[in-house]
Design an enzyme around this catalytic site. Structure first.
Site, PDB file in Angstrom:
ATOM      1  N   ASP A 100       8.961 -25.755 -13.058  1.00 35.42           N
ATOM      2  CA  ASP A 100       8.328 -26.872 -12.355  1.00 35.42           C
ATOM      3  C   ASP A 100       9.135 -28.153 -12.529  1.00 35.42           C
ATOM      4  O   ASP A 100       9.306 -28.931 -11.579  1.00 35.42           O
ATOM      5  CB  ASP A 100       6.912 -27.087 -12.887  1.00 35.42           C
ATOM      6  N   LEU A 101       9.588 -28.395 -13.749  1.00 38.66           N
ATOM      7  CA  LEU A 101      10.380 -29.596 -14.014  1.00 38.66           C
ATOM      8  C   LEU A 101      11.666 -29.586 -13.202  1.00 38.66           C
ATOM      9  O   LEU A 101      12.016 -30.594 -12.557  1.00 38.66           O
ATOM     10  CB  LEU A 101      10.699 -29.671 -15.510  1.00 38.66           C
TER      11      LEU A 101
END
Length: 411
Positions: free
Chosen positions: A182-183
């Site tokens: 996600d990052l």
């Protein structure tokens, strides 16, 4: 620790680099909201859209929570205004279309095809606003056989081989303790949007950015993925050691663990000098990087024996003086006690709906002329609905009708 609530008021702050841009954030959970919050930190006006009866699920991901708000939500939804709109109603879609006409960027992370089924696909959006930039963040992207499958961070970590490589040799593979895919996707989305804004300055046209967790996590393999592609060798699990540098790992000391990261032969010679074993730096088994890799186990055994008699603090002091890259193995608590962390302003205290003194992590953009800053804490559910609709020219009576019809949340 810096504080956005001190003497400098909002009107006195230097406008951010993206001041004047409006971002419509239709996304939820982590990757999309993270991207939108970073654009907000950079000065964009970010409007977060949630359903009147189905808020972003991370609002209630407890524990841990801050006040009545999940920490996940607080982390990636600062620097935004929050409104509610029911996208499953014609009236709600009409509100979004009005917002698109006044926006520069739309961020969404519905499964592929959902936006089109809602009547808000890219071709529709560009008819409303030819300059609009749409960023779609999904598990697997807008193309390919898996395009309609949902995807979460852990799935991307596992599918890309990261989990198989992560962990100590002999142990089971493990995911990262943070939402790494996600990052990465949030960062790649942010970079793509900044590039699209710049391209629009030249062409006058927006575009559709297609970001996926799988692509982003695969790209993060960098040298390991490239090694496999060109040699056919599957990377083994190295734990805290490095694949191509030795010594570059954690070592035990008399009172804890430290990291020593030797990146070249000069650093290795100085490391050996500190340990009073300079002869290792000229030993043909260890004198260059390639030799050290081939004789990794023997070298590490010798170094570890010498390092066990040192205290961590004394060793780090000596290594730093000798310009050998090194550092402690901190807990999260110890990280935030580091003087360097305080000096860099990594922790920011904000006034927010969740807490009067909410502490958040500043985005590390490092812009001196147009500094990034958290303009506001994470918003309450539907906090700014009326204000945003009024900016669109909606009358109080029209807003009341939308509320009565359930298109926007009740007060």
């Amino acid at each position: 620790m810096s504080d956005i609530t001190d003497a400098t008021t909002a009107s006195e702050r230097t406008p951010g680099a993206l001041h004047g841009l409006r971002v419509l954030d239709l996304s939820r959970v982590v990757a999309g909201p993270l991207c939108a919050s970073m654009l907000g930190d950079l000065g964009a006006d970010v409007i977060k859209v949630e359903g009147p009866r189905n808020p972003d699920e991370t609002r209630s991901w407890f524990p841990p929570e801050i006040g009545d708000m999940g920490v996940y939500f607080a982390t990636v939804n600062r620097s935004k205004r929050a409104i509610t709109v029911d996208l499953k109603t014609p009236e709600g879609v009409a509100v979004i279309r009005d917002l698109v006409r006044t926006s520069d960027i739309v961020i969404e992370n519905f499964t592929t095809g959902t936006l089109e089924r809602l009547g808000l696909g890219y071709e529709t959006l560009r008819q409303l606003n030819p300059r609009i930039i749409l960023c779609s963040i999904t598990g697997f992207g807008q193309t390919g056989p898996s395009r309609e499958q949902g995807g979460y961070d852990f799935i991307a970590q596992a599918m890309t081989g990261f989990v198989s490589m992560n962990g100590a040799p002999g142990d089971e593979g493990t995911k990262a303790p943070i939402a790494l895919a996600d990052l990465q996707a949030g960062l790649h989305a942010t970079i793509s949007l900044l590039a699209a804004v710049q391209a629009r300055e030249r062409t006058g046209e927006g575009q559709h950015c297609d970001i996926s967790l799988l692509d982003s996590m695969a790209f993060s393999l960098l040298n390991l993925g490239t090694t496999y592609l060109n040699t056919g060798v599957v990377p083994p699990r190295y734990g805290n050691q490095h694949q191509t540098l030795v010594p570059y790992q954690s070592f035990e000391t008399a009172d804890g663990d430290v990291i020593v990261a030797v990146g070249n032969d000069g650093q290795f010679a100085r490391f050996c000098e500190v340990l009073d074993c300079s002869e290792l730096a000229t030993d043909e088994r260890y004198r260059d990087a390639s030799s050290r890799i081939q004789n990794r186990e023997a070298l590490i055994a010798v170094l570890q024996e010498r390092l066990r008699v040192w205290s961590s603090s004394h060793l780090l002091e000596r290594l730093r003086a000798a310009r050998v890259p090194c550092g402690p193995v901190n807990s999260v608590a110890q990280l935030f006690d580091e003087p360097q962390v305080a000096a860099r302003g990594i922790v920011v205290e904000v006034e927010g709906a969740a807490s009067p003194d909410l502490k958040l992590l500043a985005a590390p953009f490092g812009l001196r002329g147009t500094p990034a800053e958290i303009s506001a804490g994470p918003p309450r559910f539907s906090e700014h609905t009326d204000a945003v609709l009024e900016e669109l020219g909606y009358s109080p009576a029209r807003i009341d009708r939308l509320r009565t019809a359930g298109v926007i949340a009740a007060k």
